[in-house]
Design an enzyme around this catalytic site. Structure first.
Site, mmCIF file in Angstrom:
data_model
loop_
_atom_site.group_PDB
_atom_site.id
_atom_site.type_symbol
_atom_site.label_atom_id
_atom_site.label_comp_id
_atom_site.label_asym_id
_atom_site.label_seq_id
_atom_site.Cartn_x
_atom_site.Cartn_y
_atom_site.Cartn_z
ATOM 1 N N GLY A 45 0.867 -1.176 0.000
ATOM 2 C CA GLY A 45 0.000 0.000 0.000
ATOM 3 C C GLY A 45 0.895 1.215 0.000
ATOM 4 C CD GLU A 46 2.472 5.971 -0.174
ATOM 5 O OE1 GLU A 46 2.487 5.579 -1.345
ATOM 6 O OE2 GLU A 46 3.494 6.363 0.426
ATOM 7 C CB SER A 47 5.234 2.653 3.675
ATOM 8 O OG SER A 47 5.986 3.544 2.911
ATOM 9 C CB CYS A 77 5.050 -4.098 -1.471
ATOM 10 S SG CYS A 77 5.548 -2.854 -2.663
ATOM 11 N NE ARG A 105 8.314 5.103 1.108
ATOM 12 C CZ ARG A 105 7.477 6.124 1.282
ATOM 13 N NH1 ARG A 105 7.809 7.132 2.060
ATOM 14 N NH2 ARG A 105 6.321 6.129 0.666
ATOM 15 C CB ILE A 133 3.600 -2.333 -7.893
ATOM 16 C CG1 ILE A 133 3.052 -3.512 -8.718
ATOM 17 C CG2 ILE A 133 2.843 -1.042 -8.218
ATOM 18 C CD1 ILE A 133 1.660 -3.949 -8.316
ATOM 19 N NE ARG A 134 3.388 3.625 -6.679
ATOM 20 C CZ ARG A 134 3.170 3.819 -5.377
ATOM 21 N NH1 ARG A 134 4.032 4.482 -4.633
ATOM 22 N NH2 ARG A 134 2.083 3.363 -4.805
ATOM 23 C CG HIS A 169 2.572 -6.492 -4.893
ATOM 24 N ND1 HIS A 169 1.679 -5.956 -3.996
ATOM 25 C CD2 HIS A 169 3.446 -5.504 -5.183
ATOM 26 C CE1 HIS A 169 1.979 -4.691 -3.760
ATOM 27 N NE2 HIS A 169 3.056 -4.389 -4.470
ATOM 28 C CD GLU A 171 -0.201 -8.988 -3.047
ATOM 29 O OE1 GLU A 171 0.831 -9.623 -2.736
ATOM 30 O OE2 GLU A 171 -0.206 -7.752 -3.245
HETATM 31 N N1 GLN Z 1 6.446 2.606 -2.679
HETATM 32 C C1 GLN Z 1 5.418 2.317 -1.726
HETATM 33 C C2 GLN Z 1 5.784 2.794 -0.344
HETATM 34 O O1 GLN Z 1 6.963 2.976 -0.028
HETATM 35 C C3 GLN Z 1 5.138 0.823 -1.671
HETATM 36 C C4 GLN Z 1 4.459 0.394 -2.933
HETATM 37 C C5 GLN Z 1 3.634 -0.871 -2.790
HETATM 38 O O2 GLN Z 1 3.313 -1.313 -1.677
HETATM 39 N N2 GLN Z 1 3.261 -1.426 -3.918
HETATM 40 O O3 GLN Z 1 4.897 2.990 0.431
#
Ligand code: GLN
Length: 189
Positions: A45-47, A77, A105, A133-134, A169, A171
């Site tokens: 998610g978004e940390s 992630c 990150r 993903i990112r 990921h 999942e």
């Molecule tokens: N880049 C995001 C973060 O640092 C993580 C991205 C993700 O969970 N897919 O929060």
């Protein structure tokens, strides 16, 4: 399953498939539930957001206590960011410090926002197709951390005692080997 934000439903689906009726994935959105869980999952998610929500709900302290008492943790992630000890160049996220890792990150840069890779994983007999993903990555590890997979210089899967973290990921693919690895430590037979 910490369910404050992020790709929770995909994780619940994958975990239910891996469990095959041998247990269930409970979605945690408030304090008071973690102490009854046999294993914990911190999805992506978004940390920054997750870190703030964990602190305001008090779930952060419950996760720390559970992990310290040996409850298995699977962190993917953004979860890998949250379980680390040090986050390079970041002050907005307060890591839980469950693993002796330093992470970066978005280390794969904007040109590689998303990519897939066939990873060679320690202990697996064939590669694991990993979706990034990112993605964050582990840039250095302490002595007690076992590195399970790398992309170039960076560690993207690692384990320390009861905590397993993945930069990708699992999942989002049909391959449930990391879920099974986690469930083995939970003691699901
Ligand atoms: N880049 C995001 C973060 O640092 C993580 C991205 C993700 O969970 N897919 O929060």
């Amino acid at each position: 399953m910490i369910a404050l934000q992020g790709d929770v439903s995909e994780h619940v689906g994958a975990m239910e498939r891996a469990l095959c009726g041998r247990g269930s994935a409970v979605q945690v959105r408030r304090a008071g539930i973690v102490p009854d869980c046999n294993g914990l999952v911190l999805p992506g998610g978004e940390s920054t957001t997750l870190s703030r929500q964990l602190a305001t709900t008090g779930i952060d302290q419950e996760i720390k206590r559970a992990a310290a008492s040996g409850v298995p943790v699977l962190a993917t992630c953004a979860g890998l960011v949250l379980v680390s000890r040090i986050i390079q160049g970041d002050t907005k996220v307060h890591p839980l410090g469950l693993m002796d890792t330093t992470i970066g990150r978005n280390v794969f840069g904007s040109q590689r926002e998303s990519f897939e890779s066939d990873l060679e994983v320690e202990g697996f007999d064939r590669p694991f197709r990993a979706v990034f993903i990112r993605a964050p990555a582990i840039v250095s590890v302490g002595k007690g951390v076992q590195v399970l997979a790398r992309v170039g210089e960076n560690t993207v899967a690692a384990r320390e005692k009861n905590v397993l973290c993945l930069a990708f990921h699992p999942e989002l693919t049909e391959d449930l080997r990391f879920h099974q690895m986690f469930l083995d430590t939970v003691g699901v037979k």
